[in-house]
Design an enzyme around this catalytic site. Structure first.
Site, PDB file in Angstrom:
ATOM      1  CB  CYS A  21      16.281  -4.618   5.255  1.00  0.00           C
ATOM      2  SG  CYS A  21      17.273  -5.391   3.735  1.00  0.00           S
ATOM      3  CB  CYS A  36       9.868  -4.551   7.175  1.00  0.00           C
ATOM      4  SG  CYS A  36       8.591  -4.265   5.506  1.00  0.00           S
ATOM      5  CG  HIS A  37      13.285  -6.082   9.354  1.00  0.00           C
ATOM      6  ND1 HIS A  37      12.928  -7.035   9.971  1.00  0.00           N
ATOM      7  CD2 HIS A  37      13.223  -6.493   7.973  1.00  0.00           C
ATOM      8  CE1 HIS A  37      12.558  -8.070   9.102  1.00  0.00           C
ATOM      9  NE2 HIS A  37      13.050  -7.892   8.020  1.00  0.00           N
ATOM     10  CG  MET A  74      11.442 -11.508   4.600  1.00  0.00           C
ATOM     11  SD  MET A  74      12.815 -11.423   5.737  1.00  0.00           S
ATOM     12  CE  MET A  74      13.974 -12.167   4.694  1.00  0.00           C
ATOM     13  CG  HIS A 117       2.238   1.444   7.750  1.00  0.00           C
ATOM     14  ND1 HIS A 117       3.612   1.452   7.665  1.00  0.00           N
ATOM     15  CD2 HIS A 117       1.789   0.919   6.554  1.00  0.00           C
ATOM     16  CE1 HIS A 117       4.097   1.308   6.483  1.00  0.00           C
ATOM     17  NE2 HIS A 117       3.049   1.067   5.719  1.00  0.00           N
ATOM     18  CG  HIS A 177      -0.967  -2.072   3.726  1.00  0.00           C
ATOM     19  ND1 HIS A 177      -1.109  -1.050   2.500  1.00  0.00           N
ATOM     20  CD2 HIS A 177       0.347  -1.826   3.975  1.00  0.00           C
ATOM     21  CE1 HIS A 177      -0.125  -0.534   2.356  1.00  0.00           C
ATOM     22  NE2 HIS A 177       0.884  -0.872   3.198  1.00  0.00           N
TER      23      HIS A 177
HETATM   24 FE1  DHE Z   1       4.200   2.724   0.886  1.00  0.00          FE
HETATM   25  C1  DHE Z   1       1.821   4.852   1.221  1.00  0.00           C
HETATM   26  C2  DHE Z   1       5.429   3.102   3.896  1.00  0.00           C
HETATM   27  C3  DHE Z   1       6.303  -0.206   0.621  1.00  0.00           C
HETATM   28  C4  DHE Z   1       3.621   2.496  -2.590  1.00  0.00           C
HETATM   29  N1  DHE Z   1       3.705   3.844   2.087  1.00  0.00           N
HETATM   30  C5  DHE Z   1       2.848   4.709   2.356  1.00  0.00           C
HETATM   31  C6  DHE Z   1       2.611   5.413   3.629  1.00  0.00           C
HETATM   32  C7  DHE Z   1       3.638   4.762   4.381  1.00  0.00           C
HETATM   33  C8  DHE Z   1       4.348   3.953   3.457  1.00  0.00           C
HETATM   34  C9  DHE Z   1       4.028   5.269   5.689  1.00  0.00           C
HETATM   35  C10 DHE Z   1       1.454   6.275   3.950  1.00  0.00           C
HETATM   36  C11 DHE Z   1       1.764   7.615   3.386  1.00  0.00           C
HETATM   37  C12 DHE Z   1       0.601   8.688   3.882  1.00  0.00           C
HETATM   38  O1  DHE Z   1      -0.124   8.441   3.641  1.00  0.00           O
HETATM   39  O2  DHE Z   1       1.236   9.782   4.257  1.00  0.00           O
HETATM   40  N2  DHE Z   1       5.784   1.501   1.910  1.00  0.00           N
HETATM   41  C13 DHE Z   1       6.028   2.070   3.175  1.00  0.00           C
HETATM   42  C14 DHE Z   1       6.903   1.198   3.856  1.00  0.00           C
HETATM   43  O3  DHE Z   1       7.561   1.623   4.906  1.00  0.00           O
HETATM   44  C15 DHE Z   1       6.984   0.114   2.841  1.00  0.00           C
HETATM   45  C16 DHE Z   1       6.248  -0.927   3.545  1.00  0.00           C
HETATM   46  C17 DHE Z   1       8.468  -0.674   2.919  1.00  0.00           C
HETATM   47  C18 DHE Z   1       9.566   0.378   2.225  1.00  0.00           C
HETATM   48  O4  DHE Z   1      10.613  -0.134   2.303  1.00  0.00           O
HETATM   49  O5  DHE Z   1       9.032   1.329   1.710  1.00  0.00           O
HETATM   50  C19 DHE Z   1       6.097   0.640   1.681  1.00  0.00           C
HETATM   51  N3  DHE Z   1       4.957   1.436  -0.734  1.00  0.00           N
HETATM   52  C20 DHE Z   1       6.001   0.376  -0.859  1.00  0.00           C
HETATM   53  C21 DHE Z   1       5.970  -0.266  -1.926  1.00  0.00           C
HETATM   54  O6  DHE Z   1       6.805  -1.430  -2.234  1.00  0.00           O
HETATM   55  C22 DHE Z   1       5.099   0.579  -3.056  1.00  0.00           C
HETATM   56  C23 DHE Z   1       3.977  -0.356  -3.565  1.00  0.00           C
HETATM   57  C24 DHE Z   1       5.966   1.072  -4.021  1.00  0.00           C
HETATM   58  C25 DHE Z   1       7.011   1.797  -3.843  1.00  0.00           C
HETATM   59  O7  DHE Z   1       6.783   3.125  -3.619  1.00  0.00           O
HETATM   60  O8  DHE Z   1       8.118   1.326  -3.028  1.00  0.00           O
HETATM   61  C26 DHE Z   1       4.312   1.577  -1.964  1.00  0.00           C
HETATM   62  N4  DHE Z   1       3.018   3.578  -0.482  1.00  0.00           N
HETATM   63  C27 DHE Z   1       2.978   3.616  -1.772  1.00  0.00           C
HETATM   64  C28 DHE Z   1       1.718   4.020  -2.177  1.00  0.00           C
HETATM   65  C29 DHE Z   1       1.268   4.976  -1.193  1.00  0.00           C
HETATM   66  C30 DHE Z   1       1.915   4.507  -0.081  1.00  0.00           C
HETATM   67  C31 DHE Z   1       1.320   4.352  -3.706  1.00  0.00           C
HETATM   68  C32 DHE Z   1       0.081   5.916  -1.220  1.00  0.00           C
HETATM   69  C33 DHE Z   1      -1.389   5.268  -1.171  1.00  0.00           C
HETATM   70  C34 DHE Z   1      -2.351   6.435  -1.329  1.00  0.00           C
HETATM   71  O9  DHE Z   1      -3.414   5.725  -2.028  1.00  0.00           O
HETATM   72  O10 DHE Z   1      -2.576   7.390  -0.546  1.00  0.00           O
END
Ligand code: DHE
Length: 547
Positions: free
Chosen positions: A57, A60-61, A100, A341, A383
């Site tokens: 949670c 996002c929150h 959500m 973000h 996104h």
């Molecule tokens: Fe991510 C990038 C945050 C959920 C896989 N994710 C990012 C970035 C942020 C972020 C701030 C950018 C980083 C950067 O570029 O420096 N992600 C979050 C969250 O806060 C969120 C929405 C919810 C959470 O609880 O984490 C979240 N993210 C996910 C997933 O559910 C994913 C699909 C699988 C996982 O790891 O949990 C996921 N996020 C990714 C990936 C990137 C990413 C693969 C890098 C993308 C790229 O091409 O550079």
């Protein structure tokens, strides 16, 4: 005497009555307080709820529940809205129209009930994480002097891929030429992303729990050479990429962005020794309110300046951090929009393009003047991941993002010098299969632009991807289902830019590789070791920020 006694009795009776009335009012108030009081949680329920909240949670929150991508859900807010255990249970079970997801498949009815009660209590404030604690956790496994002086293998390491095996707490290194597994490295809980050092020799990983790992790709079998924990929750990491005149900063420093505590940490790029921690607690750019939890979201590293760009999410600022002299750190705080973000560079790496996803905008900052120069309204919750840049046949250089809340990839002009009339204006909208997209990707040598639908609630759509031609963007995108299980997520090209890798995110997942030109499947990598593959990163493309 008698009259006096009578008077006293009357007075004391009046006092007694008054006392009784006061007591009954107090009791009534107490009862009312009890009725509105937060529902109780047993100590073991509280521990369970804290764990679930952190894992599912807080992203996002927010840890303090003050809201970002998801709305504010503090106990105060829920009381204001008269949300009780039943209403909150319904939200968690079914999800909301606002994006959500339903958690009925992830949590048991008992867990949902615990969460509904937990949310009506004040958010527990997790502990701080000072530099001393980081240093205690730091492990230098192979000091720089003991590392290879040149690659110990003859493989084309710049075409290696690092694959996040999320729930296994591992990173697999695959050879992009042979598609063989070169190494599987233990990294720790829920690795989120990998980034390359400026030379490409090292992969840095960051886990949700704030643990970073450094992997040396020159070792005969790539393995970790250092690790450190810098906070309780993190999502981003990057390296110093400025070459300067003498290449002074190449692989010299690294930075980690934390969600909790809200701070960034500068580390030695060769050893991961933590050097400096800077809090991002500050005021919102628009209303000037103090925010206790402005989290560090995306970080990008400049190539033309000794600078990192970080999104200070809840405050609506982008910070440009000059790392030339970390003892006298210079930070430019650029007013942009809430809630910053993810995002990346334009093709020239001059313009910073970041999603303020709850305002449906991409924010454009000029990294030379360090000022916001435009906001592009693209659609419902952009996104982009890092985003995608290509040359449009009609509008010149463009950049694009998909959306969480609508079925489009939207492109805007990103060449203010050569194509000023289209700069920072939406020029294309390509339809996809649905919302829930997380990532779009292309490569300068590629023919197509690719998009996923990872968070779409539909079983078939979340497993489907689309690709459209860079030279024929007005034609309908081609879309197809990649697998019949899991969710399909994230793209990465090989170094040459002629094939695309996509992950099937499942307990035992897959990596599917397509020919970028023909869109035909070239190979499908399977195996028990492929536990929950999510992000995958090519060394060359990640070190050069090619997307
Ligand atoms: Fe991510 C990038 C945050 C959920 C896989 N994710 C990012 C970035 C942020 C972020 C701030 C950018 C980083 C950067 O570029 O420096 N992600 C979050 C969250 O806060 C969120 C929405 C919810 C959470 O609880 O984490 C979240 N993210 C996910 C997933 O559910 C994913 C699909 C699988 C996982 O790891 O949990 C996921 N996020 C990714 C990936 C990137 C990413 C693969 C890098 C993308 C790229 O091409 O550079």
């Amino acid at each position: 005497m008698l009259i006096q006694r009578l008077k006293q009795r009357v007075v004391s009776n009046i006092e007694k009555m008054t006392l009784a009335i006061i007591l009954s009012i107090v009791m009534a108030m107490g009862f009312a307080y009890k009725v509105n009081a937060s529902p109780d949680l047993a100590p073991e329920e509280l521990e369970k709820a804290k764990k679930i909240f952190f894992n599912r949670c807080a992203g996002c929150h927010g840890t303090l529940r003050k809201g970002a991508t998801g709305p504010e859900i503090t106990d105060k807010k829920l009381k204001e809205k008269n949300y009780d255990t039943n209403i909150i249970t319904a939200f968690i079970t079914n999800g909301t129209g606002g994006g959500m997801p339903s958690f009925s498949g992830d949590f048991s009815a008992e867990e949902i009930n615990i969460m509904a009660r937990f949310l009506q209590n004040p958010p527990p404030v997790p502990p701080e994480f000072p530099l001393e604690q980081m240093t205690e956790s730091w492990r230098l496994i192979v000091p720089p002097a003991q590392r290879p002086k040149k690659p110990e293998h003859s493989k084309n390491w710049q075409n290696f891929f690092g694959i996040v095996l999320r729930d296994a707490g591992k990173v697999a290194i695959l050879d992009g030429d042979s598609k063989e597994v070169v190494s599987i490295v233990d990294t720790g809980f829920a690795v989120h992303i990998l980034r390359s050092s400026a030379s490409g020799r090292y992969f840095y990983s960051i886990g949700r729990d704030g643990k970073a790992t450094m992997i040396d790709l020159w070792m005969a079998k790539p393995d970790k050479v250092a690790e450190v924990k810098t906070c309780n929750e993190a999502r981003s990491i990057d390296s110093s990429k400025y070459k300067g005149k003498k290449g002074d900063f190449v692989d010299k420093l690294a930075i980690i962005g934390c969600y909790w505590p809200p701070h960034f940490v500068i580390l030695d790029g060769q050893t991961l020794e933590p050097k400096k921690v800077v809090s991002t607690r500050s005021y919102t750019y628009d209303t000037g309110e103090y925010h206790p939890e402005p989290r560090v979201a995306a970080i990008i590293s400049a190539h033309h300046d000794p600078e990192w760009i970080i999104n200070v999410k809840e405050s609506g600022y982008i910070w440009a951090i000059d790392y030339t002299d970390i003892k006298n750190l210079k930070i430019t705080q650029i007013e942009t929009e809430r809630f910053m973000h993810d995002g990346g560079w334009d093709a020239t790496k001059r313009y910073i393009q970041m999603a303020a996803n709850m305002r449906n905008k991409m924010v454009i900052v000029d990294s030379v003047t360090k000022k916001q120069i435009a906001q592009v309204e693209t659609g419902n919750k952009p996104h982009p991941g890092r985003g995608a840049n290509w040359e449009d046949p009609e509008f010149g250089p463009v950049s694009a993002t998909p959306h969480l809340g609508e079925a489009t990839v939207v492109a805007w002009g990103s060449d203010p010098k050569g194509h000023a009339q289209h700069a920072w204006k939406v020029v294309r909208k390509v339809e996809t299969l649905g919302g829930g997209s997380l990532f779009v990707k292309t490569h300068p040598k590629a023919a197509h632009v690719w998009v996923d639908h990872t968070l779409n609630p539909d079983e078939n759509i979340k497993r489907s991807i689309c690709a459209f031609g860079k030279n024929s963007p007005s034609e309908k995108a081609k879309c197809w289902q990649v697998a019949d299980h899991g969710r399909v997520v994230h793209f990465e090209y090989n170094k040459a830019g002629d094939e695309v890798w996509v992950a099937v995110w499942d307990k035992v997942g897959e990596l599917v590789i397509y020919d970028d030109k023909t869109l035909k499947e070239k190979s499908r990598i399977k195996g028990d070791w492929l536990v929950t593959p999510t992000g995958h990163f090519n060394v060359y493309n990640t070190m050069t920020d090619t997307y």
